[in-house]
Scaffold this active site. Structure first.
Site, PDB file in Angstrom:
ATOM      1  N   ARG A   1       5.753  25.357 -12.553  1.00  0.00           N
ATOM      2  CA  ARG A   1       4.630  25.318 -11.613  1.00  0.00           C
ATOM      3  C   ARG A   1       4.921  24.369 -10.445  1.00  0.00           C
ATOM      4  NH1 ARG A   1       0.065  21.428 -14.229  1.00  0.00           N
ATOM      5  NH2 ARG A   1       1.402  20.271 -15.672  1.00  0.00           N
TER       6      ARG A   1
ATOM      7  N   GLU B   1     -12.901  33.597  -9.570  1.00  0.00           N
ATOM      8  CA  GLU B   1     -11.606  34.245  -9.385  1.00  0.00           C
ATOM      9  C   GLU B   1     -11.719  35.663  -8.820  1.00  0.00           C
ATOM     10  OE1 GLU B   1     -11.263  31.130 -12.611  1.00  0.00           O
ATOM     11  OE2 GLU B   1     -12.655  32.774 -12.174  1.00  0.00           O
TER      12      GLU B   1
ATOM     13  N   HIS C   1       0.559  28.386 -16.021  1.00  0.00           N
ATOM     14  CA  HIS C   1       0.106  28.220 -17.399  1.00  0.00           C
ATOM     15  C   HIS C   1       0.142  29.545 -18.160  1.00  0.00           C
ATOM     16  CE1 HIS C   1      -1.127  24.548 -15.500  1.00  0.00           C
ATOM     17  NE2 HIS C   1      -1.680  24.051 -16.601  1.00  0.00           N
TER      18      HIS C   1
ATOM     19  N   ASP D   1      -4.112  24.048 -25.177  1.00  0.00           N
ATOM     20  CA  ASP D   1      -5.338  24.715 -24.726  1.00  0.00           C
ATOM     21  C   ASP D   1      -5.720  25.900 -25.603  1.00  0.00           C
ATOM     22  OD1 ASP D   1      -5.313  22.875 -22.740  1.00  0.00           O
ATOM     23  OD2 ASP D   1      -5.301  24.283 -21.075  1.00  0.00           O
TER      24      ASP D   1
END
Length: 318
Positions: free
Chosen positions: A13, A61, A112, A120
């Site tokens: 990232r 989103e 991610h 997570d």
């Protein structure tokens, strides 16, 4: 075989963030949208240097995809940015209708991704995104392997006309490809020559494939390792040329085995050159909470799993 050195672990990232910083300085048509995850996507420098070219849409989103599609009409090159689960599963209808169907020049950038999201847990560890995106007509799907290649891919997709899905991850992983590499969309990269088995890997599994190949070499097995950073369009020639030489193949990906790279390779082989294939991938399940290392081992996505798959493929070839 060719040896590769980890130049220092970095997250992919951050490779995206570095690419966006460079694009901000070199391409005035590039704009960025984010769904409340600026820090996670590493785009702070782009925003600081180009505040007028950044749009914070918040946790909306679907709206982000619609705005991005609209921006292309004015000649801009929008890069959307959020977690992979929210970049695809949450907004699939908007991507299909507003971006893919009309061929809008939107770059859907997803961090991610996969099981290495780690702690997570399953709700965020999307393992179906490659399949979702590669089925959309006209969508290019890219899954680079390290920091350097993610930066190079980010620069390359800005020059590509048409919708792109660019997938990268959260954890720090080996950074081993050249910093000055030229990223060719749709062109596989052969990392080592071999004669006994072809290992085709993508994303975080490329480094694991190289480690597996080194271990196999000590056992007298010559593995050819190919980095498929572009899953669609797939470099079928590179795959077929290699398998014609080795006679069997192992595919490795951080994705559900249903709909991912392995299935694309299987279709290519079934159509043009049937050969034994073993798939290293998540086997039709969701993930769970844990460290990336724990999860990669549990779900069979590490170099040891690739070695085991190679022995199965070799046995079938014999």
């Amino acid at each position: 075989m060719t040896r590769y050195t980890d130049q220092g672990k970095q997250d992919t990232r951050s490779g995206f963030g570095a690419g966006m910083t460079e694009l901000g300085r070199t391409n005035p048509k590039v704009v960025t949208l984010c769904a409340d995850l600026v820090g996670s996507l590493k785009i702070e420098t782009f925003i600081a240097e180009n505040p007028e070219r950044f749009f914070q849409v918040g946790i909306a989103e679907a709206n982000m995809m619609g705005i991005a599609a609209g921006l292309t009409i004015g000649g801009y090159i929008p890069f959307t940015s959020t977690f992979a689960n929210f970049s695809t599963g949450r907004v699939y209808d908007q991507i299909r209708q507003s971006i893919a169907y009309s061929g809008k020049n939107v770059k859907i950038c997803a961090s991610h991704a996969g099981i290495t999201l780690g702690e997570d847990g399953a709700t965020h560890q999307i393992l179906e995104d490659i399949g979702l995106m590669k089925m959309l007509p006209g969508m290019t799907v890219i899954n680079p392997c390290d920091f350097n290649q993610t930066k190079a891919a980010t620069l390359a997709v800005a020059e590509h006309q048409g919708p792109v899905y660019l997938r990268f991850g959260r954890p720090k992983v080996a950074n081993f490809t050249p910093a000055d590499q030229v990223f060719e969309i749709g062109k596989a990269v052969k990392l080592s020559e071999g004669n006994d088995v072809t290992i085709i890997a993508t994303g975080h599994l490329v480094w694991e494939a190289l480690k597996a190949a080194e271990a196999l070499e000590t056992q007298g097995i010559s593995a050819e390792v190919i980095n498929i950073h572009t899953i669609k369009p797939l470099d079928e020639k590179a795959i077929l040329d290699s398998v014609a030489k080795t006679g069997c193949v192992v595919t490795a990906e951080e994705h559900n085995m249903l709909g991912g790279l392995g299935e694309s390779v299987a279709r290519t082989l079934a159509t043009h050159h049937p050969a034994p294939q073993e798939l290293v991938a998540v086997r039709d399940s969701f993930g769970e909470s844990g460290t990336p290392e724990q999860l990669m081992a549990k779900y069979g996505l590490d170099n040891k799993a690739i070695e085991t798959a190679v022995f199965k493929a070799l046995k079938r070839k014999a």
